[in-house]
Design an enzyme around this catalytic site. Structure first.
Site, short mmCIF file in Angstrom:
data_model
loop_
_atom_site.label_atom_id
_atom_site.label_comp_id
_atom_site.label_asym_id
_atom_site.label_seq_id
_atom_site.Cartn_x
_atom_site.Cartn_y
_atom_site.Cartn_z
N SER A 63 0.64 -1.57 -0.13
CA SER A 63 -0.16 0.24 -0.28
C SER A 63 1.31 1.23 0.27
CB SER A 63 -0.75 0.43 1.24
OG SER A 63 -2.18 -0.69 0.72
N TYR A 240 -4.73 2.88 7.67
CA TYR A 240 -6.09 3.11 7.80
C TYR A 240 -6.87 3.33 9.55
CZ TYR A 240 -3.50 0.36 4.80
OH TYR A 240 -3.01 0.54 4.24
N VAL A 258 1.28 -3.93 3.33
CA VAL A 258 0.68 -4.99 4.19
C VAL A 258 2.53 -6.07 4.00
CG1 VAL A 258 -1.70 -5.38 4.71
CG2 VAL A 258 -0.12 -6.80 2.18
N1 GLN Z 1 -2.35 -5.18 -1.58
C1 GLN Z 1 -3.16 -5.05 -0.71
C2 GLN Z 1 -4.51 -5.57 -0.76
O1 GLN Z 1 -5.09 -5.10 -2.10
C3 GLN Z 1 -2.32 -4.15 -0.47
C4 GLN Z 1 -2.54 -3.74 0.99
C5 GLN Z 1 -1.72 -3.53 2.22
O2 GLN Z 1 -0.65 -3.02 2.37
N2 GLN Z 1 -2.36 -2.52 3.35
O3 GLN Z 1 -5.03 -5.74 0.36
#
Ligand code: GLN
Length: 304
Positions: A63, A240, A258
């Site tokens: 993300s 978030y 993530v």
């Molecule tokens: N590619 C991940 C998703 O869409 C990214 C989420 C993240 O890093 N929080 O679930």
């Protein structure tokens, strides 16, 4: 200021936390990551770089890519983007569907998945070869051409993208997505699968700390006002449903992914990037956040 001793000490203090978090496994290829990795890189706007641990190891930025794609769209669309995506914290997990129905398909902010999918949709409108344009943009920011997509991770996410597809189709039903959903998911999974190191990320975020100007070639990527606003959205929405706690503990605008990366900065001063794959329950790097909290405490500097 010499940050070497500061980050060395933090590295040694935080390292014993290994084992307290959990590597993301909803993208199967990410679950294969060795959890016991930890790196820190500090890039000052004076041009100095300080590193410790696995700061040169490339990992999946996930993300954190939302900041790059948002900057690419913001510089073209300017304030018009705010009619399609908001700038309020969601208070919900990054991949939540619940607010979209009440809010007519307008995601709360560009850093939750729904918002990032709208941004990627606009990026596809703006660039005929969006994936190449993203890589190009990130390479220009870092001054490193050795940055690529990890195709194994991109494919793995595409094969498990039901929730992101649901978000995109739902927003399309409200008219807030223009392009074919499969295409959007393909670009989105690729942008998330960019591999970069802490050193790369600390360099790539310099333009945000530098009022929108890439110090490598003095190109204005964003206006000072756009850079300020992007920083405000990162501060309030970059983590978030843990964004308030991150601002409270750390006091810098930043963004996590993530894959375990976290990048944050003090405007006109420095960028710090950390990486450790074990996440807390909000999907943010447990040791990364601990590192950043100790960093602003130890240097007695933050945006506040
Ligand atoms: N590619 C991940 C998703 O869409 C990214 C989420 C993240 O890093 N929080 O679930």
């Amino acid at each position: 200021m010499d940050y070497k001793d500061v980050i060395n000490q933090i590295y040694n203090e935080v390292k014993p936390m290994w084992g307290q978090g959990k590597v993301a496994d909803y993208i199967p290829a990410l679950a294969m990551t060795d959890p016991r990795q930890f790196g820190i890189a500090v890039q000052t706007l004076d041009g100095e770089m300080f590193t410790v641990g696995d700061a040169e190891t490339k990992f999946s930025i996930q993300s954190i890519s939302k900041v790059f794609t948002f900057a690419m769209v913001l510089r073209h669309l300017g304030d018009k983007i705010w009619t399609s995506v908001g700038r309020e914290p969601s208070g919900n997990p990054f991949n939540s569907l619940v607010q979209l129905e009440h809010e007519q398909g307008i995601p709360r902010n560009p850093f939750i998945n729904a918002g990032a999918l709208v941004v990627t949709d606009r990026l596809i409108d703006l660039y005929p070869r969006p994936k190449e344009a993203i890589l190009d943009f990130v390479r220009r920011l870092t001054g490193n051409d050795d940055i690529y997509f990890d195709h194994t991770i991109a494919r793995s996410e595409r094969e498990h993208a039901d929730r992101n597809m649901a978000l995109a189709y739902f927003m399309k039903s409200f008219g807030n997505i223009h392009n074919d959903v499969e295409t959007i998911i393909d670009v989105y999974c690729s942008q998330c699968a960019i591999s970069m190191s802490c050193v790369d990320l600390a360099r790539a975020f310099r333009f945000l700390a530098n009022e929108g100007v890439n110090p490598l070639d003095n190109e204005a990527i964003l206006t000072p006002s756009q850079a300020k606003r992007l920083g405000a959205v990162m501060l309030t929405c970059g983590f978030y449903d843990e964004s308030g706690d991150f601002a409270f503990r750390v006091g810098m605008p930043g963004k996590s992914g993530v894959g375990g990366g976290v990048v944050a900065y003090i405007p006109r001063n420095l960028v710090i990037a950390t990486w450790s794959p074990e996440l807390n329950p909000h999907g943010n790097s447990l040791m990364g956040i601990e590192t950043l909290e100790r960093f602003t405490t130890d240097i007695q500097n933050s945006i506040f």
